[in-house]
Every structure is written in C-alpha cells, then in structure tokens.
Design a protein around this motif. Structure first.
Motif, mmCIF file in Angstrom:
data_model
loop_
_atom_site.group_PDB
_atom_site.id
_atom_site.type_symbol
_atom_site.label_atom_id
_atom_site.label_comp_id
_atom_site.label_asym_id
_atom_site.label_seq_id
_atom_site.Cartn_x
_atom_site.Cartn_y
_atom_site.Cartn_z
ATOM 1 N N GLY A 63 0.792 -1.227 0.000
ATOM 2 C CA GLY A 63 0.000 0.000 0.000
ATOM 3 C C GLY A 63 0.820 1.270 0.000
ATOM 4 N N PHE A 64 2.148 1.164 -0.201
ATOM 5 C CA PHE A 64 3.015 2.339 -0.192
ATOM 6 C C PHE A 64 3.200 2.932 -1.583
ATOM 7 N N GLU A 65 2.756 2.212 -2.600
ATOM 8 C CA GLU A 65 2.672 2.717 -3.967
ATOM 9 C C GLU A 65 1.313 2.311 -4.516
ATOM 10 N N ASP A 66 0.753 3.163 -5.364
ATOM 11 C CA ASP A 66 -0.557 2.882 -5.951
ATOM 12 C C ASP A 66 -0.360 2.316 -7.351
ATOM 13 N N PRO A 67 -0.922 1.155 -7.689
ATOM 14 C CA PRO A 67 -0.767 0.602 -9.034
ATOM 15 C C PRO A 67 -1.413 1.505 -10.088
ATOM 16 N N SER A 68 -0.804 1.537 -11.262
ATOM 17 C CA SER A 68 -1.421 2.252 -12.380
ATOM 18 C C SER A 68 -2.576 1.456 -12.958
ATOM 19 N N SER A 69 -2.481 0.128 -12.862
ATOM 20 C CA SER A 69 -3.559 -0.758 -13.304
ATOM 21 C C SER A 69 -3.360 -2.116 -12.661
ATOM 22 N N GLY A 70 -4.404 -2.942 -12.710
ATOM 23 C CA GLY A 70 -4.320 -4.281 -12.154
ATOM 24 C C GLY A 70 -5.063 -4.420 -10.838
ATOM 25 N N LEU A 71 -4.991 -5.605 -10.271
ATOM 26 C CA LEU A 71 -5.769 -5.951 -9.077
ATOM 27 C C LEU A 71 -4.899 -6.722 -8.088
ATOM 28 N N ILE A 72 -5.008 -6.384 -6.801
ATOM 29 C CA ILE A 72 -4.329 -7.115 -5.729
ATOM 30 C C ILE A 72 -5.387 -7.542 -4.720
#
Length: 344
Positions: free
Chosen positions: A52-61
């Motif tokens: 959670g320290f970086e936000d994805p540009s796309s995709g799912l976790i």
C-alpha cells in the motif's frame, strides 16, 4: 488461510517510466515466495504496491479474495519489514512493538502479552526496555520483524531486510527468519537481489527483469533448468558462449560438441561444476588463474577469441597458470531467441 493474488499489475512513474509491466502472481497460504532480480527490475516497487506504499497504475491485488488494491497501508492485513529497519529511535523496544497495538485500542495486559511473546519468538526476550540505538544491526532487524509480526498480519512483506548486514549475520538471520516463517506458517513475499538468500529461503523464486517475470519456479529448478539466458546468467555462475550450430554440432572458440538442435546461432550454457578439465599438450584452453576456496577450487580458463570460462575442481593444486587443458562438459543447455531449446 492467507492467499495473495496479484493480477496484471502495472506501475508507471511520471515521464512514462514503466517500473512493473502487467505482473501476475499467486502466493499460496503459508508459502514464502522470493522476488529476485537486479536493481531496476521492479521487485521493490511491486512489494510496495502490495503493502500500500505505492498505488498501481492498473491491475488488481487481493488477499483472501478481498480487493486491497487501493487501500492505505494501515487498512491492509499486511506487515512490512524494510531494509532501513524504520524504528522509532525515541522509543524503547517495547514501545516500538506496542505502538501499532495501541492504535488498535488493544488492552494493556494483552499488549504486554503479545509483545513479550513476539520478542521471545525473535530471540530478544528481556530486551523490551532497551533503546533501539543500543542494539546491534541484527538486533534492530529482529525488532523490525517483531513489530510486523506482533500485529498478526495475513501477509508478511520483506524488502531486502538483510542488505545492510555483514555476510555471517545475514546467513544467520535468514535461517532464523525462515524458521519463524515456517513455524507461524505465515504467507510471505520477500524481495532480494541476493541469489544465496533466494535459493536458501524460498519455496518459489520469481526472477524479474524490467518489470516482467522471466521465470517462476522452485529454487532447484531455477538453478538447474533456467528457461532464458538472463536467468541462466543471473542465478549462480554460468558460462555462456555465443556460437553456431551446424549439422548437430556447436562450434565456437575451439569448442565443438554435439548439440541436437537445428542449424543456426545458439548460446551454449555450462555450469562450472559440470565442466571437467584434463591436462593436455595442445588443449582447448589455457589456465588463467586458480582460486582455492578450501572446499573447492575455481579455475579461470582462456579460450580463443578472448573468451573466458570457469570450471570448479576438487583439487585446485593440480592446476596452475599457463597450463593447457581440455574441457569436457557433463551437462549443457542451449538458448535461441531468448528461450531454452535444449538441456542435457
């Protein structure tokens, strides 16, 4: 049950730099998976997105099917251990560990019970009143690990936690962390650029390059059966020789050996431990250097066309600089167009 699922995750930084490129991985309950790669391969960025320290540009976790892709770190069932320890120096060890529990409004007696239990788990029983600056580097890393474990996360994230420690301490701590992980059966994602750490700790290794996956497999498979030239050259020591195959034989720099693949360019791969040497008056190679490591020796060999290879030997005293030798590989692999096409 704690299952981590990363699906087609990408990360772009300002300017269009792609740090992670459509990365997917499933980490099973209780499994320790290592992200291994050189600097800039995207492994730490990926770990930070899971934490959670970086936000994805796309995709799912997801964790156990729950979408956590855009949740802040404090709302995720994850615990992260950083390379820098990130301990609060104005607090003693006990307060460092208790801080997160206090935010959860845990009762005082339960906090003390949990903190003492996790200090015992990491081998620091009785260290609660110590200031963090009074601890050695290894002890500080144990506190950082304990601070994550005391919150009982579903997923443990380790970002090169041993990188700042000396070799002997690294070896001891990685054994201890692996023992703790197996005892707790906690699902773990571990980032390192150290091959030894990955090979000795992981259930599976993910070799990364330029934000993408090169190979995912058990450590023994990644070492013995690399699927790309990059993996072959990055894991352990590998002799890689570019050459040509004609009529079922590989040719380059005085080497000629059977290679049952179609004619054309190929990369020959040979591990030093699978390369036998024999003295010869007019051999294929000349000994450049002999290094005695006590348990074994490593012989650097000069082939024609300024190509150097390495061979591991049991008796390094039998070889010396300037000797002429023949090479007899016991096992080889071959690559073409970036993929493995043969393995003996």
């Amino acid at each position: 049950m704690s299952v981590l699922k990363i699906s087609s995750v990408s990360k772009y930084f300002p300017g269009g730099t792609k740090a992670v490129d459509s990365f997917s991985l499933d980490v099973a309950d209780g499994e320790l998976v290592c992200l291994l790669g050189p600097s800039g391969s995207g492994k730490s960025t990926l770990l930070r997105m899971v934490g959670g320290f970086e936000d994805p540009s796309s995709g799912l976790i997801t964790i156990d099917g729950e979408d956590i892709t855009h949740l802040p770190p404090e709302r995720r069932p994850t615990g992260m251990v950083f390379q820098s320890h990130a301990l609060w120096t104005h607090m003693n060890v006990f307060d460092n560990l208790a801080f997160g529990l206090k935010l959860r409004r845990t009762g005082k007696s339960e906090i003390r019970e949990k903190v003492e239990a996790v200090l015992d788990l990491v081998g620091l029983a009785g260290y609660g009143e110590r200031k963090t600056h009074q601890l050695s580097g290894g002890q500080q890393q144990r506190v950082a690990l304990a601070r994550s474990l005391v919150l009982e996360p579903k997923i443990l994230l380790l970002d090169e936690p041993f990188a700042s420690l000396d070799q002997h301490l690294r070896e001891r701590l990685r054994e201890e962390v692996r023992d703790i992980q197996q005892r707790l059966k906690i699902t773990t994602l571990f980032v390192t650029h150290g091959q030894d750490e990955a090979l000795s700790m992981a259930d599976r290794i993910v070799v990364m390059r330029d934000g993408r996956t090169e190979q995912i497999d058990r450590p023994d498979v990644v070492y013995r059966n690399p699927q790309t030239p990059f993996v072959a050259g990055f894991i352990g020591t590998m002799n890689l020789i570019d050459g040509e195959v004609a009529h079922g034989r590989f040719h380059r720099a005085g080497l000629s050996l059977d290679l049952p693949i179609s004619d054309g360019p190929a990369i020959l791969a040979m591990r030093p431990e699978a390369l036998d040497l024999s003295l010869a008056d007019q051999g294929q190679a000349v000994v450049h250097r002999v290094t005695d490591y006590g348990t074994h020796g490593l012989v650097d060999l000069d082939l024609p066309e300024a190509i150097r290879v390495k061979a591991m030997v049991d008796h390094p005293d039998r070889f010396s600089t300037g000797q002429s030798v023949n090479l007899a590989p016991r096992a080889v692999a071959a690559f073409r167009d970036g993929r493995q096409v043969f393995r003996s």
